[in-house]
Motif scaffolding. Structure first.
Motif, PDB file in Angstrom:
ATOM      1  N   ARG A   7      37.465 -92.764   8.147  1.00 53.39           N
ATOM      2  CA  ARG A   7      38.037 -93.837   8.945  1.00 53.39           C
ATOM      3  C   ARG A   7      37.220 -94.160  10.178  1.00 53.39           C
ATOM      4  NH1 ARG A   7      43.237 -91.436  11.684  1.00 53.39           N
ATOM      5  NH2 ARG A   7      43.220 -93.608  12.257  1.00 53.39           N
ATOM      6  N   CYS A 132      44.078 -97.482  14.232  1.00 52.17           N
ATOM      7  CA  CYS A 132      44.913 -97.143  15.384  1.00 52.17           C
ATOM      8  C   CYS A 132      44.253 -97.709  16.626  1.00 52.17           C
ATOM      9  CB  CYS A 132      45.013 -95.635  15.568  1.00 52.17           C
ATOM     10  SG  CYS A 132      45.898 -94.807  14.254  1.00 52.17           S
ATOM     11  N   VAL A 134      44.075 -96.083  19.307  1.00 48.56           N
ATOM     12  CA  VAL A 134      43.441 -94.937  19.948  1.00 48.56           C
ATOM     13  C   VAL A 134      43.080 -93.954  18.836  1.00 48.56           C
ATOM     14  CG1 VAL A 134      45.614 -93.664  20.242  1.00 48.56           C
ATOM     15  CG2 VAL A 134      43.749 -93.244  21.836  1.00 48.56           C
ATOM     16  N   HIS A 135      42.066 -93.151  19.029  1.00 50.88           N
ATOM     17  CA  HIS A 135      41.799 -92.063  18.088  1.00 50.88           C
ATOM     18  C   HIS A 135      42.127 -90.744  18.764  1.00 50.88           C
ATOM     19  CE1 HIS A 135      38.874 -94.460  15.287  1.00 50.88           C
ATOM     20  NE2 HIS A 135      40.120 -94.862  15.235  1.00 50.88           N
ATOM     21  N   CYS A 136      43.191 -90.095  18.303  1.00 53.70           N
ATOM     22  CA  CYS A 136      43.622 -88.819  18.882  1.00 53.70           C
ATOM     23  C   CYS A 136      42.856 -87.709  18.172  1.00 53.70           C
ATOM     24  CB  CYS A 136      45.120 -88.645  18.676  1.00 53.70           C
ATOM     25  SG  CYS A 136      46.060 -90.108  19.178  1.00 53.70           S
ATOM     26  N   TYR A 138      43.412 -84.685  17.665  1.00 51.13           N
ATOM     27  CA  TYR A 138      44.192 -83.727  16.885  1.00 51.13           C
ATOM     28  C   TYR A 138      44.833 -84.375  15.668  1.00 51.13           C
ATOM     29  CZ  TYR A 138      47.554 -86.338  19.522  1.00 51.13           C
ATOM     30  OH  TYR A 138      48.246 -87.392  20.067  1.00 51.13           O
ATOM     31  N   CYS A 139      44.490 -85.637  15.409  1.00 53.99           N
ATOM     32  CA  CYS A 139      45.239 -86.388  14.388  1.00 53.99           C
ATOM     33  C   CYS A 139      45.175 -85.709  13.028  1.00 53.99           C
ATOM     34  CB  CYS A 139      44.720 -87.809  14.254  1.00 53.99           C
ATOM     35  SG  CYS A 139      45.665 -88.741  13.034  1.00 53.99           S
ATOM     36  N   GLY A 177      47.508 -94.352  10.157  1.00 53.28           N
ATOM     37  CA  GLY A 177      47.142 -95.357  11.141  1.00 53.28           C
ATOM     38  C   GLY A 177      48.325 -95.737  12.030  1.00 53.28           C
ATOM     39  N   ARG A 208      52.099 -95.300  18.136  1.00 50.63           N
ATOM     40  CA  ARG A 208      51.666 -94.851  19.462  1.00 50.63           C
ATOM     41  C   ARG A 208      51.183 -96.038  20.295  1.00 50.63           C
ATOM     42  NH1 ARG A 208      50.093 -90.790  22.820  1.00 50.63           N
ATOM     43  NH2 ARG A 208      47.983 -89.975  22.996  1.00 50.63           N
ATOM     44  N   HIS A 237      55.054 -92.222  20.354  1.00 51.37           N
ATOM     45  CA  HIS A 237      54.316 -90.955  20.372  1.00 51.37           C
ATOM     46  C   HIS A 237      53.612 -90.828  21.720  1.00 51.37           C
ATOM     47  CE1 HIS A 237      50.698 -88.567  18.435  1.00 51.37           C
ATOM     48  NE2 HIS A 237      51.160 -88.005  19.527  1.00 51.37           N
TER      49      HIS A 237
HETATM   50  S1  SF4 Z   1      47.918 -89.379  16.056  1.00 48.61           S
HETATM   51 FE1  SF4 Z   1      48.762 -91.386  15.474  1.00 48.61          FE
HETATM   52  S2  SF4 Z   1      47.853 -92.842  16.940  1.00 48.61           S
HETATM   53 FE2  SF4 Z   1      46.666 -90.960  17.067  1.00 48.61          FE
HETATM   54  S3  SF4 Z   1      44.943 -91.312  15.648  1.00 48.61           S
HETATM   55 FE3  SF4 Z   1      46.558 -90.253  14.494  1.00 48.61          FE
HETATM   56  S4  SF4 Z   1      47.772 -91.849  13.499  1.00 48.61           S
HETATM   57 FE4  SF4 Z   1      46.534 -92.814  15.131  1.00 48.61          FE
END
Ligand code: SF4
Ligand SMILES: *Cc1c(COP(=O)(O)O)cnc(C)c1O
Length: 352
Positions: A7, A132, A134-136, A138-139, A177, A208, A237
């Motif tokens: 991704r 998304c 944002v890219h977290c 820990y996703c 996503g 989020r 989130h």
């Molecule tokens: S935790 Fe949620 S907002 Fe963050 S990258 Fe993953 S799917 Fe996207």
């Protein structure tokens, strides 16, 4: 060797050519202008450039993406800022840890159609888009095979067909996503199709975006939400009280005015929110915005996220302290996703 994320180059509906009217809305412009370069982020926050080599290496696996509105809530010059830690790629993501895999939840086995996950009775989760705001870091879906497994436009039909033919499904969860990275027109296209399925009784949206890009909650989104024919649950989130600023509060107010029920899920993250006082303040600020806490998730063991792990015993003690400091309705449920279980597993707090 860590496989390249599928991704890294997925873009939300932010480019002007993809908008409904041909004119980008404010949130789409902000999304297009989001920070995507570790160099830019490090410079903007006045951080020590020594973090750059690690950041650039980890960025190759899972790209940095963060809107400026979220960056502005970070402290300048603080490499330990709890918001920064959620988004800045770091060298430790490249370490291999036994038990941390690309598909920690066995999601690929729960797919009933492209993008349609059916794990729990009565509800399905629809992966509407890989993108998304944002890219977290820990996703748990950092390595989800979005290219094949998104119920995106031409492929929604297969998922819709499965929902139509299974009367036990009464709730559809739009996820990703992040579904709110889709344009209002695409969201409406999807919910118009769902509205023709009589046994669907509730719509849930896991997002989020109102937290990281509150300008997404604009008139178009409000219109879409208020016209939906079902009771709507929005599960936001947020992980840290510093994420809740005046713009987020006003976005939540507008979401509530559409009649939606607002809940929040957090992930318990080492170095970010593994502290009962921080979590208590998050619950208070969420409630000020009309949002009730729902889940506090233990980290899913996805490759690249091991440095965020809080072990279960400590997590239970933190949850116990949290429960001892707040009214019951402000205490999120500590939970873990266990492969094959019929629901998310609640984990008992250890009281102080
Ligand atoms: S935790 Fe949620 S907002 Fe963050 S990258 Fe993953 S799917 Fe996207
Ligand atoms: C988390 C999740 C749900 C929702 O579970 P709730 O306990 O109802 O919040 C539904 N489907 C899948 C695949 C999930 O991962």
């Amino acid at each position: 060797m860590i496989p390249a994320s599928s991704r890294t180059d997925q873009t939300p509906d932010s480019s002007p050519r993809r908008t409904d009217s041909g004119i980008a809305t404010r949130w789409q412009r902000e999304l297009a202008e989001a920070v995507k370069s570790p160099r830019e982020l490090v410079a903007a926050l006045g951080l020590d450039p020594a973090v750059l080599p690690g950041a650039l290496a980890a960025d190759e696996v899972f790209r940095l993406r963060v809107p400026w509105s979220y960056v502005r809530r970070m402290r300048r010059g603080d490499p330990a800022d709890p918001l920064l830690r959620q988004v800045l790629p770091v060298a430790r993501e490249l370490d291999e840890h036994p038990g941390y895999t690309g598909d920690p939840l066995g999601e690929r086995a729960a797919l009933r159609a492209p993008g349609l996950l059916h794990k729990y009775h009565g509800r399905v989760l629809l992966v509407t888009t890989p993108a998304c705001a944002v890219h977290c870091r820990y996703c748990f879906r950092r390595e989800f095979p979005y290219a094949e497994q998104t119920a995106g436009a031409p492929r929604w039909n297969e998922a819709l067909e499965v929902i139509r033919n299974d009367a036990s499904i009464e709730e559809v969860i739009l996820s990703g996503g992040d579904p709110l990275s889709l344009s209002d027109a695409r969201l409406a296209q999807l919910t118009d199709a769902l509205a023709r399925i009589p046994h669907v009784r509730r719509l849930r949206v896991h997002t989020r975006t109102p937290i990281v890009l509150p300008s997404r909650v604009d008139e178009g989104l409000e219109r879409w939400l208020s016209r939906l024919p079902w009771p709507v649950v929005l599960v936001l989130h947020a992980n840290h009280p510093n994420e809740i600023d005046a713009d987020v509060r006003s976005a939540c107010g507008r979401l509530r005015a559409t009649g939606a029920t607002l809940l929040n899920q957090s992930v318990l993250l080492a170095g970010v929110n593994d502290d009962a006082e921080v979590l208590a303040e998050l619950s208070r600020r969420l409630f000020d915005c009309g949002v009730l806490p729902y889940y506090l998730h233990l980290l899913d063991r996805v490759r690249g996220a091991a440095h965020f792990e809080v072990d279960e015993e400590r997590a239970r003690r933190i949850a116990g302290e949290l429960a001892a400091s707040l009214p019951g309705y402000l205490v999120p449920r500590l939970a873990r996703e266990v492969y094959g279980a019929p629901a998310k597993l609640s984990i008992a707090p250890i009281m102080p």
